[in-house]
Enzyme design. Structure first.
Site, mmCIF file in Angstrom:
data_model
loop_
_atom_site.group_PDB
_atom_site.id
_atom_site.type_symbol
_atom_site.label_atom_id
_atom_site.label_comp_id
_atom_site.label_asym_id
_atom_site.label_seq_id
_atom_site.Cartn_x
_atom_site.Cartn_y
_atom_site.Cartn_z
ATOM 1 N N GLU A 48 0.841 -1.194 0.000
ATOM 2 C CA GLU A 48 0.000 0.000 0.000
ATOM 3 C C GLU A 48 0.876 1.244 0.000
ATOM 4 O OE1 GLU A 48 -3.783 1.951 2.475
ATOM 5 O OE2 GLU A 48 -2.844 0.097 3.171
ATOM 6 N N GLU A 196 -12.496 -2.181 2.254
ATOM 7 C CA GLU A 196 -13.092 -1.854 3.547
ATOM 8 C C GLU A 196 -14.223 -0.840 3.394
ATOM 9 O OE1 GLU A 196 -10.108 -0.996 6.518
ATOM 10 O OE2 GLU A 196 -9.277 -3.018 6.374
ATOM 11 N N GLU A 319 -6.167 -9.093 3.929
ATOM 12 C CA GLU A 319 -5.340 -8.356 4.894
ATOM 13 C C GLU A 319 -5.293 -9.168 6.180
ATOM 14 O OE1 GLU A 319 -5.958 -4.155 5.568
ATOM 15 O OE2 GLU A 319 -6.496 -3.804 3.456
#
Length: 515
Positions: A48, A196, A319
């Protein structure tokens, strides 16, 4: 009389503890023709735009004195190729839903800047974009997994990205790709539709996100490439089973290639504890959170089975990992933490869970790859080291695309302050060449464990072993002692007439190979 009874009880209880510690755990392996293959993508990673993962990690720019290929560090490429990483997720994470991919293409000097609102408020120059990432994946010989912007992006923007990366014919986006120096498409298979969505991706309800997913997925198509693309839904936050239920109920299965689950091993979100200076009690709490993965995968899987009994939709734990307080003196928004034997045990036990649920879990992504959270690589300017977690994933790579050998056993217990956890974790597989691999983890921080495995019917006789262990749970690889924790030969076993008798030290990870 009460005193005598108490002494007798204490004596008996202590004897039971001693006896339990000396007991042998009998592990049974099964040759099951119906067992699934352990998808190599379970061993995936995550990069990320966060802290020093991309800038100062992977990417140093092509003018750097650090040896690089088009700005990407050669030492990181070599280390990850050795790890055989099967896929790499990018650009987020929370960053994905603020990222507009067209800002990261074309001449670098003409790209606009972006403020990373999620991680430290830093200003980035977009010098690392789509071409840089996908070309890096080619260097790594790994599949890219792109997370699309649903939170602040549009349907057209994401559809254009698919066309830009995947379409070889004439179109506005393929013409733009060619103008920017790439004639052939990259053929990206894995596409996340938001990240998310229940939180940083838009604070959506499950019902609202299911509708958004259907809309975005409708306009994402790839008619050229074999198998098309795999569209992946933003999944639940740990034990939010309602999220999975709503998505499985409201999204047609032919639009759903996979559904995610995110879970971090955290002591307490308000007080996560130090990455190195931790107590046994804190270690226990971390492992308690990590081993909850078994429950999560089982319960989310049961919901998916209700709507998809043929298991066509993959579960992606995209994740996972340990999350502690940042290293002292570092930017709190950069999530830089050290990596100890605790992380090695956490990684080994978690990967065993994924292996054993390979019928449904078909991708996972450790968070994250370089310099962030439970990283496999840490850098300090020109220096680079690999972590205990790196070495676990390296010795576990033998399970990639191997056939699962289901295991069954009754684990002894690891007890701290009256609470218990299973002390032994295990998984096993058989590769295409017939070699057997057995992964064992001793979660117990103090006691060794004895394990017996009957291997007579597995068709192998000669075994070798590899172990990852150290003197203290808190040990780690530093830039001064980069090889403090590395895989070494494991000799703590005997093969007695087809029965492996194994003694595994406290807080250690072992892989046995039989040929």
């Amino acid at each position: 009389m009460k005193k005598a009874f108490l002494i007798l009880f204490v004596f008996t209880f202590c004897n039971q503890i001693t006896f339990a510690q000396k007991e042998t755990t009998i592990v049974t392996l099964k040759n099951d023709d119906k067992a699934p293959t352990i998808n190599k993508n379970i061993y995936g990673h995550f990069a990320e735009h966060l802290g020093r993962c991309i800038y100062g990690g992977f990417f140093v720019g092509d003018t750097s004195k650090i040896p690089n290929t088009k700005g990407v560090r050669n030492d990181i490429i070599a280390a990850l190729k050795e790890l055989k990483i099967p896929n790499l997720r990018w650009p987020g994470g929370c960053f994905a839903d603020t990222y507009h991919w067209k800002d990261g293409i074309g001449p670098q000097e003409q790209r606009p800047t972006i403020v990373n609102k999620w991680w430290g408020g830093t200003t980035e120059d977009n010098s690392f974009g789509t071409h840089d990432f996908l070309n890096m994946c080619e260097l790594l010989e790994t599949e890219p997994y792109l997370s699309g912007n649903v939170g602040s992006g549009t349907v057209q923007e994401l559809a254009d990205w698919v066309q830009y990366t995947n379409f070889s014919g004439k179109s506005p986006m393929s013409d733009l790709r060619k103008k920017n120096g790439r004639a052939e498409p990259w053929k990206v298979k894995f596409w996340g539709i938001g990240n998310e969505a229940w939180g940083c991706g838009g604070n959506m309800t499950a019902e609202y996100y299911a509708g958004e997913y259907r809309k975005f997925a409708t306009f994402m198509s790839d008619w050229e490439n074999t198998g098309g693309i795999t569209r992946i839904a933003s999944g639940s936050n740990s034990g939010d089973y309602n999220w999975t239920e709503v998505l499985m109920k409201n999204i047609p299965l032919n639009m759903l290639g996979g559904i995610g689950v995110h879970h971090y091993a955290v002591i307490n979100w308000n007080k996560k504890g130090d990455g190195v200076d931790f107590t046994e009690e804190q270690y226990f709490k971390t492992m308690q959170s990590a081993l909850k993965m078994e429950e999560l995968v089982t319960k989310h899987g049961a919901i998916m089975d209700k709507y998809d009994p043929e298991k066509k939709v993959a579960m992606l734990v995209d994740e996972w990992g340990g999350w502690y307080e940042v290293e002292k003196g570092t930017n709190p928004g950069f999530l830089y933490q050290q990596n100890t034997m605790r992380d090695a045990v956490l990684a080994g036990a978690t990967l065993n869970i994924f292996n054993n649920h390979a019928d449904r879990v078909r991708m996972a992504n450790l968070a994250q790859c370089v310099n962030v959270l439970q990283a496999v690589i840490l850098t300090d300017k020109a220096k680079m080291i690999t972590t205990p977690t790196y070495h676990v994933m390296k010795i576990y790579a033998v399970h990639q695309d191997a056939k699962l050998l289901p295991v069954s056993f009754q684990s002894p217990l690891y007890t701290v302050n009256g609470e218990t956890l299973p002390a032994v974790s295990a998984s096993a597989s058989k590769d295409k060449n017939g070699a057997i691999h057995i992964s064992l983890v001793n979660v117990d921080a103090k006691n060794k464990n004895k394990i017996e495995i009957d291997v007579k019917d597995l068709g192998v006789k000669n075994f070798t072993g590899t172990i990852i262990t150290s003197a203290k749970l808190q040990d780690y690889n530093s830039f001064d002692t980069p090889n403090k924790i590395v895989p070494t030969a494991f000799k703590g076993f005997e093969n007695k007439k087809g029965k492996l008798e194994i003694t595994i030290p406290p807080f250690s990870v072992v892989v046995l190979e039989g040929k």
